[in-house]
Design a protein around this motif. Structure first.
Motif, short mmCIF file in Angstrom:
data_model
loop_
_atom_site.label_atom_id
_atom_site.label_comp_id
_atom_site.label_asym_id
_atom_site.label_seq_id
_atom_site.Cartn_x
_atom_site.Cartn_y
_atom_site.Cartn_z
N ASP A 139 46.37 43.39 37.35
CA ASP A 139 45.80 43.23 38.65
C ASP A 139 45.96 44.64 39.39
O ASP A 139 47.08 44.97 39.60
CB ASP A 139 46.20 42.14 39.56
CG ASP A 139 47.76 42.14 39.69
OD1 ASP A 139 48.30 42.51 38.87
OD2 ASP A 139 48.25 41.52 40.97
N GLU A 157 41.99 35.75 40.42
CA GLU A 157 43.22 35.94 41.15
C GLU A 157 43.74 34.59 41.87
O GLU A 157 44.60 34.76 42.45
CB GLU A 157 42.78 36.76 42.63
CG GLU A 157 42.15 38.21 42.24
CD GLU A 157 41.94 38.84 43.34
OE1 GLU A 157 42.51 39.73 44.02
OE2 GLU A 157 40.63 38.79 43.46
N ARG A 216 42.64 42.31 44.36
CA ARG A 216 43.40 42.83 43.26
C ARG A 216 42.68 42.42 41.95
O ARG A 216 43.15 41.75 41.39
CB ARG A 216 44.87 42.73 43.20
CG ARG A 216 45.66 43.15 44.27
CD ARG A 216 47.11 42.63 44.48
NE ARG A 216 47.89 43.19 43.19
CZ ARG A 216 48.87 43.34 43.27
NH1 ARG A 216 49.79 43.70 44.16
NH2 ARG A 216 49.71 43.74 41.96
N GLU A 266 41.41 41.69 38.31
CA GLU A 266 42.14 41.73 37.01
C GLU A 266 41.40 42.33 35.88
O GLU A 266 40.15 41.95 35.89
CB GLU A 266 42.71 40.41 36.79
CG GLU A 266 43.61 39.82 37.96
CD GLU A 266 44.63 38.77 37.41
OE1 GLU A 266 44.45 38.36 36.26
OE2 GLU A 266 45.77 38.52 38.07
#
Length: 410
Positions: free
Chosen positions: A55, A84, A113, A115
């Motif tokens: 991530d 996430e 974030r 991935e």
């Protein structure tokens, strides 16, 4: 660029083709600075099933793509939102915390974030540089310091070359680190196994209980000094990490049946679907995974002609998901520093001073993250888990929100 300028450029050698080393190479190539990366694996297809999801944060891993003109490729191949999703539970597998994050409509890269599979990340970076800039099948066997910061590199295939600037991006057991530091990786006292189930197996009707339990993102089951963590890769393979406290000598038997028997016994009173996961795991993808770290605050006095990035510089456990982000930020910043000094024709003390200044910044950042990572490991494997893991998760989320707020104000 003239032939004269090419001849005057330093010979830059990067050892190791992980995220950090590849980002150094890409950053230099995008700024027309030649460099060569040497990797011991025979080809880019090696170890295709090893390594899970990464991530990537806006200010580190994502920035390495963004500042090299590769953000669109990252967006195309990464997964935000469902990937996430996170669940934390005890050994019964019942979620005590369930965080399902939907992909925001606007500005989602800054606030999430996303991935990406480690394998896909490597492919994107490799596709951004000329094929001949990466030398596969080059295992470094010796490094000989020469005059003026140069180093002679000898590889197992007989190749010998000299580097004016040597970058150690060769991971935990770096062959370059001894040139600058006597530090060696220390055992965390935590070891375990990496196992996985391929998509064609996890999708079978009889495995629906596993599929539903793990969700679309990651699950962390922690209790009694053990952890059973899963993550779903972009290709549908589900990977699990089973960590516990044990002597370094602990290892999986070579026979997959015996290895599974050992793991089932170790987790005998855990959720039935977890034991089933072990039983249906891919026999060809079972690995012992002891955890090592470098001392928090690891530093070295700058040595001319050589530096380190990533795990070679600040090895830590994966309990904060920061290793790849740090390595990519290291690679980007070092690449920018080298591109700047080379383009300006700086040599000798001026060049080394610029690298030394970057090293201090990099190591200070690594020290801060390493301390947080050690705290997360203890939260997961101490007697108070899963409660302590949930508390730590909430703390990290709050810190992330504050960091995002600060980034948006810059």
């Amino acid at each position: 660029m003239s032939s004269t300028s090419l001849l005057s450029q330093p010979r830059i050698a990067i050892i190791g083709g992980g995220p950090g080393g590849l980002v150094v190479l890409v950053t230099l190539y995008k700024r027309v600075i030649p460099a060569t990366l040497y990797e011991r694996e025979p080809s880019s297809d090696s170890r295709a099933h090893m390594g899970g999801m990464l991530d990537l944060e806006w200010e580190s891993g994502q920035r390495a793509f963004r500042d090299n003109g590769l953000e669109d490729e990252f967006i195309k191949h990464s997964r935000a939102g469902d990937a996430e999703e996170g669940r934390i539970c005890g050994k019964d597998g019942v979620p005590l915390l369930h965080r399902k994050k939907e992909k925001p409509a606007d500005n989602y890269l800054r606030n999430s974030r996303p991935e990406i599979d480690r394998r896909v990340l490597r492919e994107l970076l490799l596709n951004a540089v000329p094929a001949d800039s990466v030398k596969w099948g080059h295992t470094l066997v010796s490094v000989k310091p020469l005059e003026h910061g140069q180093h002679e590199l000898t590889f197992s295939n007989g190749v010998v070359t000299v580097a004016d600037i040597l970058v150690g991006a060769d991971g935990a057991n770096s062959r370059i680190r001894p040139l600058v530091s006597p530090a060696v990786p220390q055992y965390h006292g935590v070891t375990g196994a990496e196992i996985s189930v391929p998509p064609e197996v996890i999708s079978l009707p009889e495995n629906r209980d596993i599929d539903e339990a793990i969700g679309l993102g990651s699950l962390f089951a922690c209790e009694g000094g053990k952890m059973f963590g899963t993550q779903r890769n972009g290709n549908g393979r589900v990977r699990a990490y089973l960590w516990h406290r044990a002597p370094l000598e602990w290892k999986l038997p070579n026979d997959p049946k015996e290895a599974k028997r050992m793991l089932v016994e170790l987790y005998s009173d855990w959720a039935p679907w977890m034991l089933k996961f072990i039983e249906i795991a891919d026999d060809q993808a079972m690995y012992t995974r002891p955890l090592f770290f470098l001392p928090v605050g690891h530093r070295w006095p700058h040595k001319p002609g050589v530096t380190l990035v990533g795990d070679a510089a600040h090895l830590m456990s994966p309990f904060s998901g920061s290793g790849a982000n740090l390595a990519m930020l290291d690679g980007l910043e070092l690449g920018l520093v080298l591109a700047d000094v080379v383009s300006k024709g700086l040599e000798g003390e001026e060049r080394e001073a610029a690298i030394a200044e970057w090293e201090e910044k990099m190591l200070a950042r690594g020290e801060e993250v390493a301390a947080k990572t050690a705290k997360s490991l203890e939260a997961c494997l101490n007697p108070g888990a899963p409660r302590t893991m949930i508390e730590r998760f909430k703390e990290v989320v709050a810190q992330g929100k504050e960091r995002s707020r600060q980034v948006q104000q810059e």
